[in-house]
Design an enzyme around this catalytic site. Structure first.
Site, PDB file in Angstrom:
ATOM      1  N   SER A   1      29.351  27.854 -17.651  1.00 56.16           N
ATOM      2  CA  SER A   1      28.485  27.008 -18.472  1.00 56.16           C
ATOM      3  C   SER A   1      29.306  26.251 -19.498  1.00 56.16           C
ATOM      4  CB  SER A   1      27.487  27.925 -19.194  1.00 56.16           C
ATOM      5  OG  SER A   1      26.842  27.227 -20.225  1.00 56.16           O
TER       6      SER A   1
ATOM      7  N   TYR B   1      25.464  35.877 -24.462  1.00 53.13           N
ATOM      8  CA  TYR B   1      25.355  35.199 -23.155  1.00 53.13           C
ATOM      9  C   TYR B   1      26.632  34.415 -22.879  1.00 53.13           C
ATOM     10  CZ  TYR B   1      24.386  31.430 -19.893  1.00 53.13           C
ATOM     11  OH  TYR B   1      24.477  30.528 -18.854  1.00 53.13           O
TER      12      TYR B   1
ATOM     13  N   LYS C   1      29.914  34.757 -19.956  1.00 54.54           N
ATOM     14  CA  LYS C   1      30.473  33.704 -19.086  1.00 54.54           C
ATOM     15  C   LYS C   1      31.980  33.616 -19.276  1.00 54.54           C
ATOM     16  CE  LYS C   1      26.763  32.446 -17.081  1.00 54.54           C
ATOM     17  NZ  LYS C   1      26.590  32.788 -15.682  1.00 54.54           N
TER      18      LYS C   1
HETATM   19  P1  NAD Z   1      17.627  31.781 -12.955  1.00 54.32           P
HETATM   20  O1  NAD Z   1      17.250  32.858 -13.900  1.00 54.32           O
HETATM   21  O2  NAD Z   1      16.563  30.876 -12.456  1.00 54.32           O
HETATM   22  O3  NAD Z   1      18.400  32.390 -11.697  1.00 54.32           O
HETATM   23  C1  NAD Z   1      19.151  33.566 -11.767  1.00 54.32           C
HETATM   24  C2  NAD Z   1      18.697  34.454 -10.630  1.00 54.32           C
HETATM   25  O4  NAD Z   1      19.450  35.666 -10.652  1.00 54.32           O
HETATM   26  C3  NAD Z   1      17.238  34.843 -10.725  1.00 54.32           C
HETATM   27  O5  NAD Z   1      16.619  34.584  -9.483  1.00 54.32           O
HETATM   28  C4  NAD Z   1      17.258  36.341 -11.032  1.00 54.32           C
HETATM   29  O6  NAD Z   1      16.153  37.019 -10.476  1.00 54.32           O
HETATM   30  C5  NAD Z   1      18.570  36.757 -10.415  1.00 54.32           C
HETATM   31  N1  NAD Z   1      19.196  37.934 -11.010  1.00 54.32           N
HETATM   32  C6  NAD Z   1      19.423  38.187 -12.330  1.00 54.32           C
HETATM   33  N2  NAD Z   1      20.041  39.362 -12.467  1.00 54.32           N
HETATM   34  C7  NAD Z   1      20.231  39.865 -11.210  1.00 54.32           C
HETATM   35  C8  NAD Z   1      20.804  41.047 -10.707  1.00 54.32           C
HETATM   36  N3  NAD Z   1      21.324  41.980 -11.510  1.00 54.32           N
HETATM   37  N4  NAD Z   1      20.817  41.240  -9.372  1.00 54.32           N
HETATM   38  C9  NAD Z   1      20.294  40.321  -8.534  1.00 54.32           C
HETATM   39  N5  NAD Z   1      19.725  39.181  -8.972  1.00 54.32           N
HETATM   40  C10 NAD Z   1      19.690  38.957 -10.286  1.00 54.32           C
HETATM   41  O7  NAD Z   1      18.787  30.931 -13.662  1.00 54.32           O
HETATM   42  P2  NAD Z   1      19.441  29.557 -13.232  1.00 54.32           P
HETATM   43  O8  NAD Z   1      19.068  28.554 -14.245  1.00 54.32           O
HETATM   44  O9  NAD Z   1      19.196  29.281 -11.816  1.00 54.32           O
HETATM   45  O10 NAD Z   1      20.971  29.924 -13.488  1.00 54.32           O
HETATM   46  C11 NAD Z   1      21.816  30.350 -12.449  1.00 54.32           C
HETATM   47  C12 NAD Z   1      23.191  30.662 -13.024  1.00 54.32           C
HETATM   48  O11 NAD Z   1      23.704  29.491 -13.648  1.00 54.32           O
HETATM   49  C13 NAD Z   1      23.182  31.745 -14.089  1.00 54.32           C
HETATM   50  O12 NAD Z   1      24.355  32.514 -13.934  1.00 54.32           O
HETATM   51  C14 NAD Z   1      23.232  30.962 -15.379  1.00 54.32           C
HETATM   52  O13 NAD Z   1      23.833  31.701 -16.424  1.00 54.32           O
HETATM   53  C15 NAD Z   1      24.093  29.782 -14.978  1.00 54.32           C
HETATM   54  N6  NAD Z   1      23.857  28.607 -15.824  1.00 54.32           N
HETATM   55  C16 NAD Z   1      22.583  28.132 -15.948  1.00 54.32           C
HETATM   56  C17 NAD Z   1      22.347  27.032 -16.763  1.00 54.32           C
HETATM   57  C18 NAD Z   1      20.954  26.505 -16.938  1.00 54.32           C
HETATM   58  O14 NAD Z   1      20.699  25.767 -17.870  1.00 54.32           O
HETATM   59  N7  NAD Z   1      19.992  26.814 -16.073  1.00 54.32           N
HETATM   60  C19 NAD Z   1      23.413  26.420 -17.427  1.00 54.32           C
HETATM   61  C20 NAD Z   1      24.711  26.920 -17.259  1.00 54.32           C
HETATM   62  C21 NAD Z   1      24.919  28.028 -16.445  1.00 54.32           C
HETATM   63  C1  UD1 Z   2      21.105  25.830 -23.694  1.00 53.48           C
HETATM   64  C2  UD1 Z   2      21.914  27.022 -24.117  1.00 53.48           C
HETATM   65  C3  UD1 Z   2      23.290  26.944 -23.495  1.00 53.48           C
HETATM   66  C4  UD1 Z   2      23.175  26.814 -21.987  1.00 53.48           C
HETATM   67  C5  UD1 Z   2      22.344  25.567 -21.703  1.00 53.48           C
HETATM   68  C6  UD1 Z   2      22.176  25.346 -20.251  1.00 53.48           C
HETATM   69  C7  UD1 Z   2      21.009  27.524 -26.350  1.00 53.48           C
HETATM   70  C8  UD1 Z   2      21.296  27.562 -27.806  1.00 53.48           C
HETATM   71  N1  UD1 Z   2      21.983  27.049 -25.571  1.00 53.48           N
HETATM   72  O1  UD1 Z   2      21.754  24.676 -24.111  1.00 53.48           O
HETATM   73  O2  UD1 Z   2      24.026  28.102 -23.792  1.00 53.48           O
HETATM   74  O3  UD1 Z   2      24.438  26.664 -21.399  1.00 53.48           O
HETATM   75  O4  UD1 Z   2      21.061  25.762 -22.293  1.00 53.48           O
HETATM   76  O5  UD1 Z   2      21.200  24.407 -20.011  1.00 53.48           O
HETATM   77  O6  UD1 Z   2      19.952  27.926 -25.897  1.00 53.48           O
HETATM   78  N2  UD1 Z   2      15.281  21.273 -27.994  1.00 53.48           N
HETATM   79  C9  UD1 Z   2      14.191  20.898 -28.752  1.00 53.48           C
HETATM   80  N3  UD1 Z   2      13.015  21.564 -28.569  1.00 53.48           N
HETATM   81  C10 UD1 Z   2      12.874  22.571 -27.660  1.00 53.48           C
HETATM   82  C11 UD1 Z   2      14.000  22.947 -26.877  1.00 53.48           C
HETATM   83  C12 UD1 Z   2      15.193  22.280 -27.085  1.00 53.48           C
HETATM   84  O7  UD1 Z   2      14.283  20.001 -29.593  1.00 53.48           O
HETATM   85  O8  UD1 Z   2      11.785  23.144 -27.544  1.00 53.48           O
HETATM   86  C13 UD1 Z   2      16.547  20.541 -28.163  1.00 53.48           C
HETATM   87  C14 UD1 Z   2      17.702  21.415 -28.602  1.00 53.48           C
HETATM   88  O9  UD1 Z   2      17.751  21.522 -29.987  1.00 53.48           O
HETATM   89  C15 UD1 Z   2      18.891  20.655 -28.002  1.00 53.48           C
HETATM   90  C16 UD1 Z   2      18.317  20.013 -26.732  1.00 53.48           C
HETATM   91  O10 UD1 Z   2      16.904  19.997 -26.915  1.00 53.48           O
HETATM   92  O11 UD1 Z   2      19.303  19.631 -28.881  1.00 53.48           O
HETATM   93  C17 UD1 Z   2      18.638  20.787 -25.464  1.00 53.48           C
HETATM   94  O12 UD1 Z   2      18.235  22.134 -25.641  1.00 53.48           O
HETATM   95  P1  UD1 Z   2      18.206  23.188 -24.432  1.00 53.48           P
HETATM   96  O13 UD1 Z   2      17.469  22.598 -23.290  1.00 53.48           O
HETATM   97  O14 UD1 Z   2      17.714  24.490 -24.976  1.00 53.48           O
HETATM   98  O15 UD1 Z   2      19.720  23.287 -23.997  1.00 53.48           O
HETATM   99  P2  UD1 Z   2      21.021  23.597 -24.897  1.00 53.48           P
HETATM  100  O16 UD1 Z   2      20.673  24.134 -26.219  1.00 53.48           O
HETATM  101  O17 UD1 Z   2      21.874  22.384 -24.836  1.00 53.48           O
END
Ligand code: NAD
Ligand code: UD1
Length: 351
Positions: free
Chosen positions: A134, A158, A162
């Protein structure tokens, strides 16, 4: 080629499964459904017309995990696992605020789960891995856009999981150079598959901006709180709200498809930013969503959210140069597809 997808029922995982299947890969999903629904995988099958092998297993359950790899090695015979399989590792917990309240759960799930997975992969000689990292590992960057070689720092459990996993993977490769590992640092994944059949479906009140806006638009939540309009760095817009690099989840999914062949070039550990390279403010996003949906999004300006940074966007040129990957979808596409998903599925996967 068989691809094991941990967390494949989740938001990014399900979109990546679609791309994998459409690119001719066989997909084996391991997910404990702790933050997702089986329905997502059923719809992946509906979109692609192809089957997904699914195991409802927690990656911390080593014997079940081992059983899946054993079966895989038997079905592949006489082919070797090393040259014909890779793992894309999405499984993990991902809510920043929750990680501050429940650090042990986060370390246990993300770190212990990953170590288990790596041990089982090692046992079966599967040494090709794509890991979901991330942009959070860059902390509060001094300048923008962010390049992969920027200093790393994290401020919450969190993010620390990572960064720790990235370090563990580098150590693993140092000890055994036959591992090939792509660390993909995602910026802000949003949007949904263009079919409207799969999308982000957070349990409870969303923490992140896009699902929050979508739930306001569909009437599940009354208004959006905008966390701060007093960010005035050189990277913020005149509206003073936070700036982020929002990337369409289908572009992100394609990034994984592009990373897979790289693993089979004996790449060692490689790191890529997956972002668009463009920043958009929260207010810009709200306007774009209103335009795409035709629905007004009421909002209130609230205090800054603890831990937020003013602005963040990627320099994604390394991924373009080395993987031939570039995000192609616009913010308008992201809003249109999110709205298409949300309005067709106002309660997400719960029918
Ligand atoms: P998500 O929660 O939708 O998907 C994660 C999946 O992993 C879920 O289906 C959950 O049931 C499964 N899971 C969790 N713990 C588990 C375990 N112990 N065993 C088996 N399955 C398990 O999240 P996502 O948004 O799809 O994110 C996927 C990956 O990408 C995560 O590692 C997250 O940290 C990373 N990531 C997400 C974002 C974001 O904004 N969505 C940003 C940066 C990184
Ligand atoms: C969040 C996580 C970050 C993760 C990323 C992945 C936090 C602090 N950080 O990032 O670790 O890697 O998601 O997508 O949660 N905002 C509002 N109102 C809301 C929600 C968000 O104004 O209800 C604003 C936030 O202040 C920010 C922007 O929208 O400026 C994006 O927020 P969000 O979607 O939560 O993502 P990040 O904070 O960038």
């Amino acid at each position: 080629m068989k691809i094991v997808v941990t967390g494949g029922a989740g938001y990014i995982g399900s979109h990546t499964c679609v791309e994998l299947l459409e690119n001719g890969y066989d997909v084996i999903v391991i997910d404990n459904l702790s933050n997702s629904s089986f329905e997502a995988l059923r719809r992946v099958e509906e979109i692609t017309g192809k089957k997904v092998e699914f195991h409802n297993v927690d990656i911390r359950d080593k014997s079940s995990l081992s059983g899946i790899f054993k079966l895989l090695s038997e079905t592949l015979l006489p082919l070797s696992l090393k040259d014909n399989t890779a793992v894309i590792h999405f499984a993990g917990l991902k809510a920043v605020g929750e990680s501050v309240s429940f650090p042990l759960e986060y370390y246990n799930n993300n770190i212990t789960g990953t170590i288990n997975l790596l041990e089982v992969m090692k046992e079966y000689g599967v040494k090709n891995l794509v890991f979901s990292s991330s942009a959070t590992v860059y902390g509060n960057p001094h300048t923008l856009p962010i390049k992969e070689n920027f200093p790393l720092s994290v401020t919450n459990p969190y993010g620390r999981t990572k960064l720790m996993i990235e370090e563990i993977l580098k150590d693993l490769h140092l000890s055994d150079p036959s591992w090939n590992i792509a660390l993909l640092r995602y910026f802000n994944p949003v949007g949904a598959h263009k079919s409207g059949k799969i999308g982000e479906d957070p349990f409870g009140i969303p923490n992140n901006l896009f699902p929050y806006i979508a739930q306001v638009a569909v009437g599940r939540l009354p208004f959006l709180n905008i966390f701060g309009n007093d960010y005035h760095t050189e990277y913020n817009r005149e509206d003073g709200t936070g700036v982020r690099d929002f990337i369409h989840v289908s572009d992100l999914a394609v990034g994984h498809i592009k990373a897979l062949p790289k693993l089979f070039t004996n790449c060692g550990v490689v790191t890529y930013n997956l972002g668009t390279g463009k920043g958009h403010s929260v207010i810009e996003l709200v306007s774009a969503f209103e335009k795409a949906s035709g629905v007004e999004i009421p909002f209130k300006i609230a205090p800054r959210r603890a831990g937020d940074i003013a602005a963040c966007y990627a320099d994604p040129s390394k991924a373009e140069k080395e993987l031939g990957w570039k995000a192609t979808r616009t913010v308008d596409d992201m809003c249109r597809d999110t709205w298409n998903w949300q309005k067709n599925n106002p309660n997400g996967f719960r029918l």
